[in-house]
Each structure stands twice: as C-alpha cells, then as structure tokens.
Design a protein around this motif. Structure first.
Motif, mmCIF file in Angstrom:
data_model
loop_
_atom_site.group_PDB
_atom_site.id
_atom_site.type_symbol
_atom_site.label_atom_id
_atom_site.label_comp_id
_atom_site.label_asym_id
_atom_site.label_seq_id
_atom_site.Cartn_x
_atom_site.Cartn_y
_atom_site.Cartn_z
ATOM 1 N N VAL A 27 48.844 51.548 44.210
ATOM 2 C CA VAL A 27 49.766 50.816 43.758
ATOM 3 C C VAL A 27 49.350 49.374 43.208
ATOM 4 N N VAL A 28 49.916 49.220 42.094
ATOM 5 C CA VAL A 28 49.938 47.720 41.470
ATOM 6 C C VAL A 28 51.264 47.040 41.241
ATOM 7 N N VAL A 29 51.296 46.048 41.871
ATOM 8 C CA VAL A 29 52.591 45.264 41.931
ATOM 9 C C VAL A 29 52.527 44.067 40.772
ATOM 10 N N LEU A 30 53.068 44.298 39.591
ATOM 11 C CA LEU A 30 52.230 43.617 38.279
ATOM 12 C C LEU A 30 53.696 42.796 37.850
ATOM 13 N N ASP A 31 53.264 41.415 37.743
ATOM 14 C CA ASP A 31 54.445 40.592 36.983
ATOM 15 C C ASP A 31 53.887 40.465 35.477
ATOM 16 N N VAL A 89 48.315 44.506 30.574
ATOM 17 C CA VAL A 89 47.325 44.766 31.632
ATOM 18 C C VAL A 89 47.913 46.322 32.002
ATOM 19 N N CYS A 90 48.927 46.613 32.052
ATOM 20 C CA CYS A 90 49.552 47.958 32.315
ATOM 21 C C CYS A 90 48.847 49.085 31.314
ATOM 22 N N PRO A 99 43.299 39.408 33.009
ATOM 23 C CA PRO A 99 41.926 39.941 32.867
ATOM 24 C C PRO A 99 41.383 40.354 34.176
ATOM 25 N N ASP A 100 41.754 39.545 35.376
ATOM 26 C CA ASP A 100 41.427 39.746 36.722
ATOM 27 C C ASP A 100 42.221 40.753 37.275
#
Length: 271
Positions: free
Chosen positions: A85-89, A100-101, A72-73
């Motif tokens: 850019v989002v680096v997303l685990d 989230v993506c 959520p954050d």
C-alpha cells in the motif's frame, strides 16, 4: 501531548489522538521498513511530522512502514521496496502526487490511497484516473486511515490464493461479446488484446460479471469491492466505472460491457 481536535503545528492535515512522542526519536533516520514484518505500507508526505506519526500508527496496527518526503523519492522507494500500500499526499515537491501515482502504476499494482484537501475534487478525480484506488480527505484521524488500509488489504490479490492448491476450483473465463474476463488469472482482453486494469478496476468488473443480470447499486459495489465499513463519497464508483469503460473502448451510449441502470447503479452489458 497532542489533542485530537487541535493538532499541533505541522500536523494540520491529521487529527491525532492523545499520545506522546520524543522529539529526539523523531529526528532519527527511518529504517527501510519498520520491524513489524507485516504488509508493507509506504507513507509519502512532505510534512515529516505527519509522515512519522502515520507510520507509527501503521506499525502499531501490525504493518511494516517506510517513509518518503518528495515525489522522486516516492517513485524510487516504491520501485525499490515493492510496498503493498502507498499512502500518497498530492502536494509533494519534485513531482506532484498525481504524477507519482502515474509513474508507480507503470511498474506496480500496489494499492494507492491519496491524501487530498476536502474541497479538492478535481485532484481526486485526476488521481483516480491515473490509478489511485481510494482517497481520504484532510483533516483525517489516524484511526480512519489505518481502517482504510486494513480495508484494501482485505481485498485479495488473487481469488483463492489463500486456499490450498488442491482445494481451488478454477473458474472458467467469462465472455461478453469480444470481452473476456479471467477471474483466476485476473486478466482481461477485448478482441484478444490485453486490457490493463488496476486492482480496483478489475475487482469492480469481477463483481459485475459474476452476476451479469443483477443491477448493483453504488453502495453494493462499495461493500463488495471496498469494505462494508467504507465511508466517503459513493460517486467514487462512477469515476472508476468511467475509467473501466474508457479502457474497454466502451461508453455510456453503447454500453456494450457496462450498462447504467437509471436510479440504481450498474450491471454488465451483453457485449
């Protein structure tokens, strides 16, 4: 000190080169953006040591960095901060990385790089299907991640946007039957109806349609769309082409818009 081959506890997903970090500095709250002032990178991982260390490398490379630790954050931060850019685990509390993506894609066309386990092919495919542009597998080196960020940021949002207005020659739309591709506005329509593609999907279609008689190999598409130094599974191209076909209402049998060239790769269809 950290050893690149043996990351300390809490940083198992990241190969860290030798560096020093003051633990008291790590406990300070992160700013909205680091002071670099460069392109904005949002780093999302529930392992705070990884998030902070990646942010440090991103900042050192000349980018502004911010962090989020839950699903959520991450969505809230992406909406509020408008990152490049989002680096997303993928393994996040609250909302997983795939969701989230998906949510970020409803309001942003930022580049999204997924962090995935080496053997988690299903998650990679699902993540790419909801709009991620690329992935990097754990464990990874910070240098490799920064190189991937640099590679996607070399891909312009709009062709010719960096040129002076008077020097830009606007290319006319390309038509393939009822498919229209407008390189200048980066818009795609089928039968007059808009088709919403991610940046990577549009870039692939742009490359194919610019040379419609040419059969591109996966490696050639990777070089043109990702970067000549991109390292990873070349079948990422197949996943993105599959998404483009689905959005265009095409398939491998009809192949009206994208043809599969057996033993080579892909070329544009006639529409």
């Amino acid at each position: 000190m950290f050893d690149e081959d043996r990351p300390p506890s809490g940083t198992a997903g990241l190969n860290l080169p030798n560096t020093e970090a003051r633990l008291d500095d790590m406990e300070k709250p992160a700013p909205v953006w680091s002071a670099s002032g460069g392109p904005r990178v949002l780093v999302v991982d529930d392992e705070r040591d990884i998030t902070r260390m990646v942010s440090a490398y991103v900042t050192k490379a000349g980018y502004s960095a911010s962090q989020a630790y839950t699903g959520p954050d991450a969505v809230s931060a992406a909406r509020r901060l408008d990152p490049d850019v989002v680096v997303l685990d993928l393994g996040l509390p609250g909302l997983d990385g795939v969701e989230v993506c998906r949510q970020i894609r409803t309001f942003s066309d930022c580049y999204i790089l997924m962090l995935t386990a080496r053997d988690d092919e299903v998650s990679r495919v699902v993540g790419l299907s909801v709009g991620a542009d690329d992935y990097i597998t754990k464990p990874f080196s910070a240098r490799e991640l920064v190189a991937r960020i640099q590679a996607v940021l070399r891909r312009p949002r709009n062709r010719g946007a960096a040129d002076p207005p008077n020097s830009v020659v606007e290319e006319p739309p390309r038509e393939f039957g009822d498919l229209t591709i407008n390189p200048a506005s980066r818009e795609v329509t089928v039968g007059g109806e808009p088709v919403h593609l991610t940046r990577t999907e549009f870039d692939i279609l742009d490359v194919l349609s610019a040379r419609p008689q040419f059969a591109f190999s996966r490696r050639q598409l990777l070089n043109d769309v990702w970067d000549t130094g991109w390292v990873g599974d070349e079948h990422i191209v197949d996943v993105h082409v599959g998404h483009i076909r689905r959005k265009l209402g095409d398939d491998t049998i009809l192949a009206r818009y994208i043809e599969t060239v057996r033993g080579v790769g892909y070329r544009m269809g006639k529409g």
